[in-house]
Motif scaffolding. Sequence first.
Motif, PDB file in Angstrom:
ATOM      1  N   TRP A 212       2.048   3.614 -14.692  1.00 38.45           N
ATOM      2  CA  TRP A 212       1.489   2.261 -14.753  1.00 38.45           C
ATOM      3  C   TRP A 212       2.071   1.505 -15.934  1.00 38.45           C
ATOM      4  O   TRP A 212       2.023   1.988 -17.068  1.00 38.45           O
ATOM      5  CB  TRP A 212      -0.025   2.400 -14.890  1.00 38.45           C
ATOM      6  N   GLU A 213       2.630   0.329 -15.623  1.00 33.59           N
ATOM      7  CA  GLU A 213       3.125  -0.554 -16.687  1.00 33.59           C
ATOM      8  C   GLU A 213       2.208  -1.775 -16.721  1.00 33.59           C
ATOM      9  O   GLU A 213       2.338  -2.672 -15.880  1.00 33.59           O
ATOM     10  CB  GLU A 213       4.574  -0.953 -16.419  1.00 33.59           C
ATOM     11  N   ALA A 214       1.314  -1.806 -17.685  1.00 38.29           N
ATOM     12  CA  ALA A 214       0.303  -2.868 -17.725  1.00 38.29           C
ATOM     13  C   ALA A 214       0.935  -4.251 -17.896  1.00 38.29           C
ATOM     14  O   ALA A 214       0.469  -5.229 -17.305  1.00 38.29           O
ATOM     15  CB  ALA A 214      -0.692  -2.588 -18.852  1.00 38.29           C
ATOM     16  N   SER A 215       2.008  -4.335 -18.671  1.00 40.12           N
ATOM     17  CA  SER A 215       2.600  -5.652 -18.970  1.00 40.12           C
ATOM     18  C   SER A 215       3.161  -6.319 -17.711  1.00 40.12           C
ATOM     19  O   SER A 215       3.147  -7.548 -17.600  1.00 40.12           O
ATOM     20  CB  SER A 215       3.690  -5.508 -20.025  1.00 40.12           C
ATOM     21  N   SER A 216       3.643  -5.533 -16.765  1.00 39.59           N
ATOM     22  CA  SER A 216       4.219  -6.111 -15.534  1.00 39.59           C
ATOM     23  C   SER A 216       3.300  -5.936 -14.330  1.00 39.59           C
ATOM     24  O   SER A 216       3.500  -6.569 -13.297  1.00 39.59           O
ATOM     25  CB  SER A 216       5.564  -5.443 -15.233  1.00 39.59           C
ATOM     26  N   GLY A 217       2.319  -5.042 -14.445  1.00 39.84           N
ATOM     27  CA  GLY A 217       1.453  -4.757 -13.307  1.00 39.84           C
ATOM     28  C   GLY A 217       2.100  -3.865 -12.259  1.00 39.84           C
ATOM     29  O   GLY A 217       1.642  -3.796 -11.122  1.00 39.84           O
ATOM     30  N   ILE A 218       3.178  -3.179 -12.637  1.00 40.71           N
ATOM     31  CA  ILE A 218       3.858  -2.286 -11.695  1.00 40.71           C
ATOM     32  C   ILE A 218       3.197  -0.914 -11.720  1.00 40.71           C
ATOM     33  O   ILE A 218       2.963  -0.346 -12.786  1.00 40.71           O
ATOM     34  CB  ILE A 218       5.356  -2.143 -12.049  1.00 40.71           C
ATOM     35  N   LEU A 219       2.889  -0.408 -10.533  1.00 45.94           N
ATOM     36  CA  LEU A 219       2.364   0.950 -10.408  1.00 45.94           C
ATOM     37  C   LEU A 219       3.265   1.753  -9.473  1.00 45.94           C
ATOM     38  O   LEU A 219       3.482   1.362  -8.325  1.00 45.94           O
ATOM     39  CB  LEU A 219       0.939   0.929  -9.840  1.00 45.94           C
ATOM     40  N   PHE A 220       3.796   2.858  -9.972  1.00 44.83           N
ATOM     41  CA  PHE A 220       4.407   3.858  -9.092  1.00 44.83           C
ATOM     42  C   PHE A 220       3.285   4.825  -8.744  1.00 44.83           C
ATOM     43  O   PHE A 220       2.760   5.514  -9.619  1.00 44.83           O
ATOM     44  CB  PHE A 220       5.561   4.575  -9.804  1.00 44.83           C
ATOM     45  N   SER A 221       2.922   4.885  -7.481  1.00 46.48           N
ATOM     46  CA  SER A 221       1.662   5.553  -7.136  1.00 46.48           C
ATOM     47  C   SER A 221       1.826   6.928  -6.500  1.00 46.48           C
ATOM     48  O   SER A 221       0.830   7.613  -6.255  1.00 46.48           O
ATOM     49  CB  SER A 221       0.847   4.662  -6.196  1.00 46.48           C
ATOM     50  N   GLY A 222       3.051   7.336  -6.217  1.00 44.94           N
ATOM     51  CA  GLY A 222       3.217   8.620  -5.537  1.00 44.94           C
ATOM     52  C   GLY A 222       2.426   8.648  -4.241  1.00 44.94           C
ATOM     53  O   GLY A 222       2.393   7.663  -3.493  1.00 44.94           O
ATOM     54  N   ASP A 223       1.747   9.749  -3.971  1.00 51.47           N
ATOM     55  CA  ASP A 223       0.933   9.841  -2.761  1.00 51.47           C
ATOM     56  C   ASP A 223      -0.548   9.597  -3.045  1.00 51.47           C
ATOM     57  O   ASP A 223      -1.387   9.839  -2.176  1.00 51.47           O
ATOM     58  CB  ASP A 223       1.104  11.216  -2.090  1.00 51.47           C
ATOM     59  N   ALA A 224      -0.870   9.107  -4.238  1.00 52.20           N
ATOM     60  CA  ALA A 224      -2.262   8.735  -4.498  1.00 52.20           C
ATOM     61  C   ALA A 224      -2.659   7.621  -3.542  1.00 52.20           C
ATOM     62  O   ALA A 224      -3.774   7.597  -3.019  1.00 52.20           O
ATOM     63  CB  ALA A 224      -2.442   8.294  -5.949  1.00 52.20           C
ATOM     64  N   ILE A 225      -1.715   6.701  -3.313  1.00 52.48           N
ATOM     65  CA  ILE A 225      -1.963   5.677  -2.294  1.00 52.48           C
ATOM     66  C   ILE A 225      -0.630   5.157  -1.778  1.00 52.48           C
ATOM     67  O   ILE A 225       0.315   4.978  -2.538  1.00 52.48           O
ATOM     68  CB  ILE A 225      -2.849   4.524  -2.836  1.00 52.48           C
TER      69      ILE A 225
END
Length: 252
Positions: free
Chosen positions: A182-195
């Motif tokens: 999670w990169e809070a400054s950009s709002g980018i989430l690499f989520s894998g298979d969590a979702i």
Amino acid sequence: MAARWFERRRVEADLTLIWEPHVNPLLRCNIWRLKGRDADLLVDTGLGLTSLRQAARDLFETDVLAVATHVHSDHAGGMHEFDHRLVHEAEAEALGRGDDLFPVDETRYPLEVRKGLAAIGYEMAGGLLTAAPHRGFDARRHALKGCEPTRRLVEGDVVDLGNRAFEVLHLPGHSPGSIGLWEASSGILFSGDAIYDGPLLDQLPGSDIVAYQNTMRRLLELPVSVVHAGHDPSFGRERLRELARAYLSRFE
Ligand SMILES: [Zn+2]
């Protein structure tokens, strides 16, 4: 034999999506490479049937921090190729052993498992590979290569690329050591298979439905701009909330 095993698409200036087109959707993982100043981030590594490091060598200019969002075969198969191997501590041993929960030989899945997967949309009757990754490849003899992690991650850890930094979110449920970056400054989430925007798997060995519900509640609150997931196309916050609510509504 496939002329080219990996396909790729530049998503943003520094972000490239790599995938394995000859693999059944069940095992076709999104491999994300993000260029950083001091190091490149590699989120997941595919099945490891042929060399990702070689195929994408032009993309890897500096140190590559290879992060397995979890150690299912389609995500962690190529981890052994990289010098920096990061994984959540709950799955560190499984990475070392080379646990192969998702073999590429479809005959190794018990009939009940195949039926269950087919019922939610993952049909593997035609086989899991539509081409061979290299000459002489035999799915029945393929063995996933285990490797020791070089760094064990926990909630709140930071993966630092110099100019960008990603916080580790522990998002268990699909698997015990599933993480998001999670990169809070950009709002980018690499989520894998969590979702991801497809049928979610919560009844695998190591899955935990209660933990998965808590993960979904947490994702509902996360102010994402974009989710780059372990499978299927990327999506924004509205879709994230729809997917999380749809999962939670199964238990209401
Ligand atoms: Zn998985």
